[in-house]
Scaffold this active site. Structure first.
Site, PDB file in Angstrom:
ATOM      1  CD  GLU A 109      -3.274  -0.401   2.094  1.00 15.60           C
ATOM      2  OE1 GLU A 109      -2.965   0.248   3.110  1.00 15.60           O
ATOM      3  OE2 GLU A 109      -4.399  -0.893   1.945  1.00 15.60           O
ATOM      4  CG  HIS A 165       9.646 -29.181  -0.368  1.00 12.08           C
ATOM      5  ND1 HIS A 165      10.252 -30.368  -0.687  1.00 12.08           N
ATOM      6  CD2 HIS A 165      10.431 -28.593   0.581  1.00 12.08           C
ATOM      7  CE1 HIS A 165      11.349 -30.510   0.050  1.00 12.08           C
ATOM      8  NE2 HIS A 165      11.478 -29.447   0.829  1.00 12.08           N
ATOM      9  CE  LYS A 211     -12.541   0.560   1.118  1.00 12.38           C
ATOM     10  NZ  LYS A 211     -12.092   1.590   2.046  1.00 12.38           N
TER      11      LYS A 211
HETATM   12  O1  PA5 Z   1      -3.695   0.993   5.801  1.00 17.06           O
HETATM   13  C1  PA5 Z   1      -4.848   1.380   5.720  1.00 17.06           C
HETATM   14  O2  PA5 Z   1      -5.144   2.559   5.907  1.00 17.06           O
HETATM   15  C2  PA5 Z   1      -5.970   0.425   5.382  1.00 17.06           C
HETATM   16  O3  PA5 Z   1      -5.520  -0.876   5.269  1.00 17.06           O
HETATM   17  C3  PA5 Z   1      -7.031   0.464   6.476  1.00 17.06           C
HETATM   18  O4  PA5 Z   1      -6.444   0.147   7.690  1.00 17.06           O
HETATM   19  C4  PA5 Z   1      -8.164  -0.491   6.169  1.00 17.06           C
HETATM   20  O5  PA5 Z   1      -8.729  -0.195   4.935  1.00 17.06           O
HETATM   21  C5  PA5 Z   1      -9.234  -0.422   7.245  1.00 17.06           C
HETATM   22  O6  PA5 Z   1      -9.711   0.880   7.365  1.00 17.06           O
HETATM   23  P1  PA5 Z   1     -10.514   1.332   8.636  1.00 17.06           P
HETATM   24  O7  PA5 Z   1      -9.627   1.222   9.811  1.00 17.06           O
HETATM   25  O8  PA5 Z   1     -10.921   2.747   8.361  1.00 17.06           O
HETATM   26  O9  PA5 Z   1     -11.704   0.410   8.748  1.00 17.06           O
END
Ligand code: PA5
Length: 446
Positions: free
Chosen positions: A285, A306, A421
């Site tokens: 990310e 393996h 989303k």
């Molecule tokens: O790194 C991030 O920001 C995301 O992975 C969020 O943690 C994830 O989408 C969950 O979001 P939230 O904590 O708002 O539910």
């Protein structure tokens, strides 16, 4: 506490390229520390191990004790950065079989990290006749997967206990002031913990996001934070270990510029598998945007030697390099016995420790993969305990942030996560997405 070893990449990267990249890594580190780069409103994690809310930290410990005394099961609801860190720490420090261990701490089940009805129903079944507590974790409070799981578990808790008792069993980790979850928690009287504004999800493991479930598992969160604090001092204050960060950043970015597209996080300890998942989110990310970035993958060796070993050995060279986290000492070992008749031909190992065999597998693989053209970086850690894991977490967060700046991306946003989303909401008929629904359904031939 930790050493980055790039001894086996010298045959891949020439000295001049490495030196140039090291300068870029140094400059990127300055951008991070001077808080002048993109995403600089999300740098709370940098000072977190020393500058955290001490009274909330004590509240986390108190709530963990309450949960331990009053629940057989803790349900942790969250996804992405609100899920992976806690699970990674629990599995690394306890076991990937945590729930099967004999222990005086609750079972911990993680839900809300998928939309699979069967896995949710399975956990509901496992909670039957058990006393439960719930920790729902969502910074935004609106993420669909955990929100649905929370609705279902809220109903379950409310049907099992009186309203007053139910409220004592639900713990919400979310934004300090705003959001659906915060409003709901305040209305229902649930205890809340804070995801700080300046700490993004994937950098939040050392906040209440990770610490409450980790403390419930009986892990010493003071030591975990202490380890992270030591990393902060070694890297950013006395700078004795800054080189361990910059060298790693330089090597991985040299590989990227040479055309490698995958970094494979490797462990020889199965209980580090979830830590590798955490690393995959951290790097994926943070770096994967604007058409750039190494794609993080992970393996546990020798298991995956393996299954994927063939590919890595003979077809991996143009694509990837590996980074192994290696522990030098073990809290548990086993000696291989001698056997009369030597029926399995293993007497040459009689008296040998399994950890030694594991280490020889690592060394053999290092040489084989290097020969196959796959560079092998090693992050050496003394042992796997709270202190060292805290150190490793802070180390990797720093490596990731500096790498992002070398790459020229904002390592603290994740705009791409929204695309699926939007489509999912439209297909589900969420108000406001009507025109999109029609367009997408046409595309899908529905
Ligand atoms: O790194 C991030 O920001 C995301 O992975 C969020 O943690 C994830 O989408 C969950 O979001 P939230 O904590 O708002 O539910």
């Amino acid at each position: 506490m930790l050493k980055f070893n790039n001894q086996f990449v010298n045959s891949f990267i020439n000295k001049e390229d490495f030196e140039n990249m090291l300068h870029r890594a140094d400059a990127a580190y300055d951008v991070l520390m001077s808080k002048s780069g993109e995403g600089n409103d999300k740098l709370g994690w940098l000072s977190l191990p020393e500058d955290y809310d001490k009274s909330e930290f004590e509240e986390i410990k108190k709530s963990a004790e309450y949960i331990k005394s009053n629940a057989d099961v803790l349900i942790v609801i969250g996804i992405g950065g609100s899920y992976l860190g806690a699970r990674a720490v629990i599995e690394a420090l306890k076991s990937s079989n945590y729930n099967l261990l004999e222990k005086d701490t609750p079972q911990i089940y993680f839900i809300g990290n998928s939309l699979s009805p069967s896995s949710l129903n399975e956990i509901i079944e496992l909670c039957k006749d058990k006393d439960i507590a719930v920790n729902v974790i969502s910074k935004s409070g609106t993420t669909t997967e955990p929100a649905i799981a929370f609705r279902i578990f809220r109903e379950l808790v409310n049907s099992k206990y009186s309203k007053e008792e139910a409220a004592k069993r639900i713990f919400c980790t979310t934004d300090k002031n705003k959001g659906t979850l915060k409003e709901l928690a305040d209305r229902e009287g649930y205890k809340t913990f804070v995801v700080p504004d300046d700490v993004g999800g994937r950098y939040s493991v050392l906040t209440a996001v990770g610490l409450l479930p980790v403390a419930v598992a009986g892990i010493d969160i003071d030591s975990l934070m202490g380890g992270a604090y030591k990393a902060l001092s070694d890297i950013n204050v006395n700078k004795s270990e800054l080189g361990e960060v910059l060298n790693y950043v330089a090597v991985r970015n040299c590989f990227y510029e040479m055309g490698k597209r995958l970094e494979c996080f490797v462990s020889y300890e199965p209980r580090m598998a979830m830590f590798n998942e955490w690393l995959k989110q951290l790097f994926g990310e943070s770096e994967g945007k604007d058409g750039k970035g190494l794609f993080p993958v992970s393996t546990v060796f020798s298991t995956d030697l393996h299954s994927l070993g063939q590919y890595i050995q003979e077809s991996g060279s143009s694509l990837m390099f590996e980074t192994v986290v290696k522990f030098n000492e073990f809290d548990s070992d086993r000696e291989i016995g001698a056997e009369e008749g030597n029926l399995d031909g293993l007497n040459f190992l009689a008296g040998e420790k399994l950890s030694v065999v594991n280490e020889k597998a690592r060394l053999g693989t290092l040489l084989a993969h290097t020969e196959g053209g796959v560079g092998n970086l090693v992050v050496e850690v003394e042992r796997l305990d709270e202190q060292h894991l805290g150190y490793l977490i802070y180390y990797y967060e720093t490596v990731c942030a500096v790498s992002g700046y070398v790459l020229g991306v904002n390592p603290f946003n994740q705009p791409g996560v929204e695309s699926y989303k939007k489509n999912m909401f439209a297909l589900l008929g969420k108000p406001g997405y009507e025109s999109e629904k029609e367009r997408l359904e046409k595309q899908l031939g529905l």
